[in-house]
Design a protein around this motif. Sequence first.
Motif, PDB file in Angstrom:
ATOM      1  N   UNK A 124       0.823  -1.207   0.000  1.00 44.67           N
ATOM      2  CA  UNK A 124       0.000   0.000   0.000  1.00 44.67           C
ATOM      3  C   UNK A 124       0.861   1.264   0.000  1.00 44.67           C
ATOM      4  N   UNK A 125       1.996   1.218   0.666  1.00 48.79           N
ATOM      5  CA  UNK A 125       2.912   2.363   0.633  1.00 48.79           C
ATOM      6  C   UNK A 125       3.454   2.553  -0.781  1.00 48.79           C
ATOM      7  N   UNK A 147      -5.341   8.636  -0.128  1.00 45.20           N
ATOM      8  CA  UNK A 147      -4.471   7.499   0.179  1.00 45.20           C
ATOM      9  C   UNK A 147      -5.092   6.611   1.254  1.00 45.20           C
ATOM     10  N   UNK A 148      -5.507   7.199   2.350  1.00 45.03           N
ATOM     11  CA  UNK A 148      -6.097   6.425   3.454  1.00 45.03           C
ATOM     12  C   UNK A 148      -7.362   5.721   2.988  1.00 45.03           C
ATOM     13  N   UNK A 149      -8.190   6.407   2.234  1.00 43.81           N
ATOM     14  CA  UNK A 149      -9.434   5.817   1.738  1.00 43.81           C
ATOM     15  C   UNK A 149      -9.157   4.665   0.778  1.00 43.81           C
ATOM     16  N   UNK A 150      -8.281   4.889  -0.195  1.00 45.59           N
ATOM     17  CA  UNK A 150      -8.006   3.868  -1.205  1.00 45.59           C
ATOM     18  C   UNK A 150      -7.201   2.696  -0.676  1.00 45.59           C
ATOM     19  N   UNK A 152      -6.756   1.744   2.685  1.00 45.25           N
ATOM     20  CA  UNK A 152      -7.184   1.045   3.892  1.00 45.25           C
ATOM     21  C   UNK A 152      -8.693   0.984   4.074  1.00 45.25           C
ATOM     22  N   UNK A 153      -9.381   2.116   4.054  1.00 49.02           N
ATOM     23  CA  UNK A 153     -10.801   2.118   4.399  1.00 49.02           C
ATOM     24  C   UNK A 153     -11.646   1.305   3.422  1.00 49.02           C
ATOM     25  N   UNK A 154     -11.470   1.547   2.140  1.00 56.40           N
ATOM     26  CA  UNK A 154     -12.240   0.821   1.128  1.00 56.40           C
ATOM     27  C   UNK A 154     -11.849  -0.649   1.086  1.00 56.40           C
ATOM     28  N   UNK A 155     -10.606  -0.956   1.398  1.00 52.62           N
ATOM     29  CA  UNK A 155     -10.067  -2.302   1.236  1.00 52.62           C
ATOM     30  C   UNK A 155     -10.258  -3.207   2.451  1.00 52.62           C
ATOM     31  N   UNK A 156     -10.937  -2.768   3.501  1.00 50.00           N
ATOM     32  CA  UNK A 156     -11.091  -3.578   4.717  1.00 50.00           C
ATOM     33  C   UNK A 156     -11.674  -4.968   4.425  1.00 50.00           C
ATOM     34  N   UNK A 157     -12.746  -5.105   3.630  1.00 49.53           N
ATOM     35  CA  UNK A 157     -13.237  -6.462   3.346  1.00 49.53           C
ATOM     36  C   UNK A 157     -12.198  -7.349   2.649  1.00 49.53           C
ATOM     37  N   UNK A 158     -11.432  -6.780   1.738  1.00 43.70           N
ATOM     38  CA  UNK A 158     -10.392  -7.537   1.048  1.00 43.70           C
ATOM     39  C   UNK A 158      -9.252  -7.928   1.972  1.00 43.70           C
ATOM     40  N   UNK A 159      -8.893  -7.030   2.883  1.00 47.49           N
ATOM     41  CA  UNK A 159      -7.841  -7.330   3.854  1.00 47.49           C
ATOM     42  C   UNK A 159      -8.273  -8.489   4.749  1.00 47.49           C
ATOM     43  N   UNK A 160      -9.510  -8.445   5.214  1.00 51.05           N
ATOM     44  CA  UNK A 160     -10.035  -9.536   6.046  1.00 51.05           C
ATOM     45  C   UNK A 160     -10.056 -10.838   5.253  1.00 51.05           C
ATOM     46  N   UNK A 161     -10.508 -10.773   4.008  1.00 48.29           N
ATOM     47  CA  UNK A 161     -10.529 -11.963   3.151  1.00 48.29           C
ATOM     48  C   UNK A 161      -9.121 -12.543   2.994  1.00 48.29           C
TER      49      UNK A 161
END
Length: 192
Positions: A124-125, A147-150, A152-161
């Motif tokens: 992400x960095x 940056x924070x939105x794209x 981390x925030x939007x990607x939370x379901x994908x990160x959990x997956x």
Amino acid sequence: MKEKNLKTYIWNLVLSAMFMAIGLVLPFFTGQIPQIGSMLLPMHLPVLLCGLICGWQYGGVVGFVLPLLRYVMFGMPPIFPTGLAMAFEMAAYGMIAGALYKHSKWQCVVALYRSLLIAMVGGRIVWGAVMVVLSGVSGQAFTWQLFISGAFLTAVPGIILQLVFIPAVMVALDRTGMVRFARKTQAVQASN
């Protein structure tokens, strides 16, 4: 080239091609809807698995080529700036996850999670840095909020997956012996 090295090379090449094919097909399950794709991150799964199983070199190449090839074949993701930024981001995912997992003292679930989390942050960095450069070239602003939105925030379901699915697949593959075989082939490569 020694016979053992040739077998290792072919094995990793075939697995990388399989991960590339999976990465091309998985986004169809999100219905080619960019909002759902940016939430579930379907192309990230095979890239991370490729880096963990085949090694950082293969994970990096598959990660870089996958979004560009997907754009050429299907027109998604848009090449500028999304596709280019994704190419660098996913190359970083495959390289970081593969290198950290390979060099872990013990290749266990803890090392797997550590590798995944560091790869996710590092990727992400890299994505943010590439987006800053590409936004500067195109004359658009790329703010901290974007940056924070794209990333981390939007990607939370994908990160959990990713944090649920990838360890489950790695444990299942370890039980079948495939991961142990991949580790042995990586050890052969490293010794030569």
